[in-house]
Design a protein around this motif. Structure first.
Motif, PDB file in Angstrom:
ATOM      1  N   GLU A   9      -0.698  45.611 -95.708  1.00 26.15           N
ATOM      2  CA  GLU A   9      -1.469  44.637 -94.627  1.00 26.15           C
ATOM      3  C   GLU A   9      -0.944  44.993 -93.471  1.00 26.15           C
ATOM      4  O   GLU A   9      -1.677  45.045 -92.303  1.00 26.15           O
ATOM      5  CB  GLU A   9      -0.544  43.175 -94.662  1.00 26.15           C
ATOM      6  CG  GLU A   9      -0.984  42.523 -95.742  1.00 26.15           C
ATOM      7  CD  GLU A   9      -2.554  41.930 -95.776  1.00 26.15           C
ATOM      8  OE1 GLU A   9      -2.652  41.589 -94.650  1.00 26.15           O
ATOM      9  OE2 GLU A   9      -3.169  41.953 -96.737  1.00 26.15           O
ATOM     10  N   LEU A  70      -8.258  50.002-103.241  1.00 25.07           N
ATOM     11  CA  LEU A  70      -8.060  48.718-102.686  1.00 25.07           C
ATOM     12  C   LEU A  70      -6.741  47.681-103.274  1.00 25.07           C
ATOM     13  O   LEU A  70      -6.546  48.191-104.461  1.00 25.07           O
ATOM     14  CB  LEU A  70      -9.272  47.909-103.144  1.00 25.07           C
ATOM     15  CG  LEU A  70     -10.533  47.926-102.530  1.00 25.07           C
ATOM     16  CD1 LEU A  70     -11.906  47.170-103.353  1.00 25.07           C
ATOM     17  CD2 LEU A  70     -10.537  47.487-101.044  1.00 25.07           C
ATOM     18  N   PHE A  72      -4.784  43.967-103.120  1.00 23.65           N
ATOM     19  CA  PHE A  72      -5.046  42.410-102.542  1.00 23.65           C
ATOM     20  C   PHE A  72      -3.675  41.851-103.024  1.00 23.65           C
ATOM     21  O   PHE A  72      -3.077  42.092-104.184  1.00 23.65           O
ATOM     22  CB  PHE A  72      -6.260  41.790-103.513  1.00 23.65           C
ATOM     23  CG  PHE A  72      -7.785  42.499-103.177  1.00 23.65           C
ATOM     24  CD1 PHE A  72      -8.024  42.173-101.945  1.00 23.65           C
ATOM     25  CD2 PHE A  72      -8.076  43.279-104.006  1.00 23.65           C
ATOM     26  CE1 PHE A  72      -9.361  42.718-101.679  1.00 23.65           C
ATOM     27  CE2 PHE A  72      -9.380  43.836-103.799  1.00 23.65           C
ATOM     28  CZ  PHE A  72     -10.101  43.540-102.386  1.00 23.65           C
ATOM     29  N   THR A  73      -3.223  40.911-102.182  1.00 25.61           N
ATOM     30  CA  THR A  73      -2.229  39.779-102.877  1.00 25.61           C
ATOM     31  C   THR A  73      -2.692  38.996-103.619  1.00 25.61           C
ATOM     32  O   THR A  73      -4.036  38.790-104.115  1.00 25.61           O
ATOM     33  CB  THR A  73      -1.703  39.119-101.397  1.00 25.61           C
ATOM     34  OG1 THR A  73      -2.979  38.215-101.184  1.00 25.61           O
ATOM     35  CG2 THR A  73      -1.494  39.878-100.077  1.00 25.61           C
ATOM     36  N   GLU A  76      -5.369  36.380-102.621  1.00 26.78           N
ATOM     37  CA  GLU A  76      -6.643  37.257-102.323  1.00 26.78           C
ATOM     38  C   GLU A  76      -7.394  37.379-103.432  1.00 26.78           C
ATOM     39  O   GLU A  76      -8.503  37.093-103.569  1.00 26.78           O
ATOM     40  CB  GLU A  76      -6.286  38.472-101.361  1.00 26.78           C
ATOM     41  CG  GLU A  76      -5.930  38.256-100.099  1.00 26.78           C
ATOM     42  CD  GLU A  76      -5.489  39.716 -99.276  1.00 26.78           C
ATOM     43  OE1 GLU A  76      -5.582  39.596 -97.968  1.00 26.78           O
ATOM     44  OE2 GLU A  76      -5.161  40.592-100.091  1.00 26.78           O
ATOM     45  N   ILE A  77      -6.660  37.785-104.498  1.00 23.47           N
ATOM     46  CA  ILE A  77      -7.365  37.963-105.909  1.00 23.47           C
ATOM     47  C   ILE A  77      -7.994  36.552-106.339  1.00 23.47           C
ATOM     48  O   ILE A  77      -8.942  36.294-106.710  1.00 23.47           O
ATOM     49  CB  ILE A  77      -6.431  38.473-106.859  1.00 23.47           C
ATOM     50  CG1 ILE A  77      -6.009  39.820-106.571  1.00 23.47           C
ATOM     51  CG2 ILE A  77      -6.986  38.316-108.209  1.00 23.47           C
ATOM     52  CD1 ILE A  77      -7.086  40.970-106.828  1.00 23.47           C
ATOM     53  N   ARG A 110      -8.971  49.098-108.266  1.00 23.71           N
ATOM     54  CA  ARG A 110      -7.725  48.400-108.174  1.00 23.71           C
ATOM     55  C   ARG A 110      -6.160  49.027-108.907  1.00 23.71           C
ATOM     56  O   ARG A 110      -6.791  49.465-110.041  1.00 23.71           O
ATOM     57  CB  ARG A 110      -7.851  46.876-109.042  1.00 23.71           C
ATOM     58  CG  ARG A 110      -6.695  45.885-108.887  1.00 23.71           C
ATOM     59  CD  ARG A 110      -6.772  44.680-109.591  1.00 23.71           C
ATOM     60  NE  ARG A 110      -7.056  44.857-111.056  1.00 23.71           N
ATOM     61  CZ  ARG A 110      -6.338  45.233-112.160  1.00 23.71           C
ATOM     62  NH1 ARG A 110      -5.019  45.239-111.766  1.00 23.71           N
ATOM     63  NH2 ARG A 110      -6.728  45.361-113.183  1.00 23.71           N
ATOM     64  N   GLN A 114      -1.449  45.660-109.658  1.00 26.78           N
ATOM     65  CA  GLN A 114      -2.110  44.672-108.836  1.00 26.78           C
ATOM     66  C   GLN A 114      -2.611  43.378-110.199  1.00 26.78           C
ATOM     67  O   GLN A 114      -2.782  43.850-111.362  1.00 26.78           O
ATOM     68  CB  GLN A 114      -3.343  44.818-108.071  1.00 26.78           C
ATOM     69  CG  GLN A 114      -2.876  45.474-106.691  1.00 26.78           C
ATOM     70  CD  GLN A 114      -4.037  45.091-105.762  1.00 26.78           C
ATOM     71  OE1 GLN A 114      -4.799  46.234-105.478  1.00 26.78           O
ATOM     72  NE2 GLN A 114      -4.422  43.784-105.288  1.00 26.78           N
TER      73      GLN A 114
END
Length: 232
Positions: A9, A70, A72-73, A76-77, A110, A114
């Motif tokens: 971020e 990539l 993602f939180t 976000e996922i 990914r 994650q």
């Protein structure tokens, strides 16, 4: 220990900003302390991320930096999972296939630590009341991107058949229908066409290159998408 998602971020914020960002600004955005921001930036700099600046002055990212795979939180996922699942409600099959392609690409890049994009705790009903189209809706989206005119074979609510040359501007998805918004050369005005009443759709050799954004803004200014354009 630095949080990989939070550090990502920080990178995103610096890449998007046109001006130096202070640790205070970054900390407020991420809801962490300034000390945490200092640690994250130091860790990124050690890892080779080209961040320049200092405490009290602000930080900038040198141009040309490529992001790592990539990240993602969890929320976000979840947003991606629900959003792509909702595509099924449009009845737009080619758009659904594109959504599946997006999922496979995210899976491919990914990081293993994650959360999975396959969310079993978020369930979206595929049911919808949108009528089937007589043609592949992909042709509408392609013509909008290419700023290419279309010939529509259209049958209105009274059953009257017409042919229209149209500059396609937008596809509007409703719960119970899909509309094509465009500039109709026959009427010399903006018109809306229900997708299930378009019996055939053919790309023309005529283009309206460079005018798509201007026409779309003019159309948006003169129409309320959720009152005047409701499918009938």
């Amino acid at each position: 220990m630095p949080n990989p998602g939070r550090m990502f971020e920080v990178v995103q914020m610096l890449r998007a900003s046109r001006f130096p960002l202070t640790a205070d600004a970054i900390a407020a955005r991420l809801e962490v302390t300034k000390r945490t921001v200092y640690r994250d930036i130091a860790a990124l700099q050690v890892a080779g991320v080209p961040i320049e600046g200092a405490a009290g002055i602000g930080y900038v990212m040198r141009t040309g930096y490529d992001l790592p795979p990539l990240m993602f939180t969890p929320e976000e996922i979840e947003a991606i999972s629900v959003g792509l699942s909702l595509i099924a409600r449009t009845g737009d099959h080619s758009l659904g296939m594109a959504g599946k392609s997006v999922l496979s690409k995210i899976h491919a890049v990914r990081p293993t630590h994650q959360p999975s994009i396959d969310q079993t705790h978020l369930i979206v009903s595929p049911w919808h009341s949108i009528p089937a189209a007589h043609f592949d809706l992909r042709s509408l989206r392609r013509a909008i991107r290419d700023e290419r005119k279309l010939r529509l074979h259209y049958r209105d609510g009274a059953g009257q058949f017409t042919e229209r040359a149209v500059c396609p501007l937008a596809v509007v998805y409703y719960i119970d229908g899909i509309l094509l918004a465009g500039f109709c050369e026959l009427r010399q005005d903006f018109r809306h066409f229900r997708h299930d009443r378009i019996e055939a759709c053919e790309p023309l050799d005529d283009f309206f290159k460079g005018n798509g954004d201007r026409l779309r803004k003019k159309w948006q200014q003169s129409h309320d998408l959720f009152s005047e354009c409701v499918p009938r």
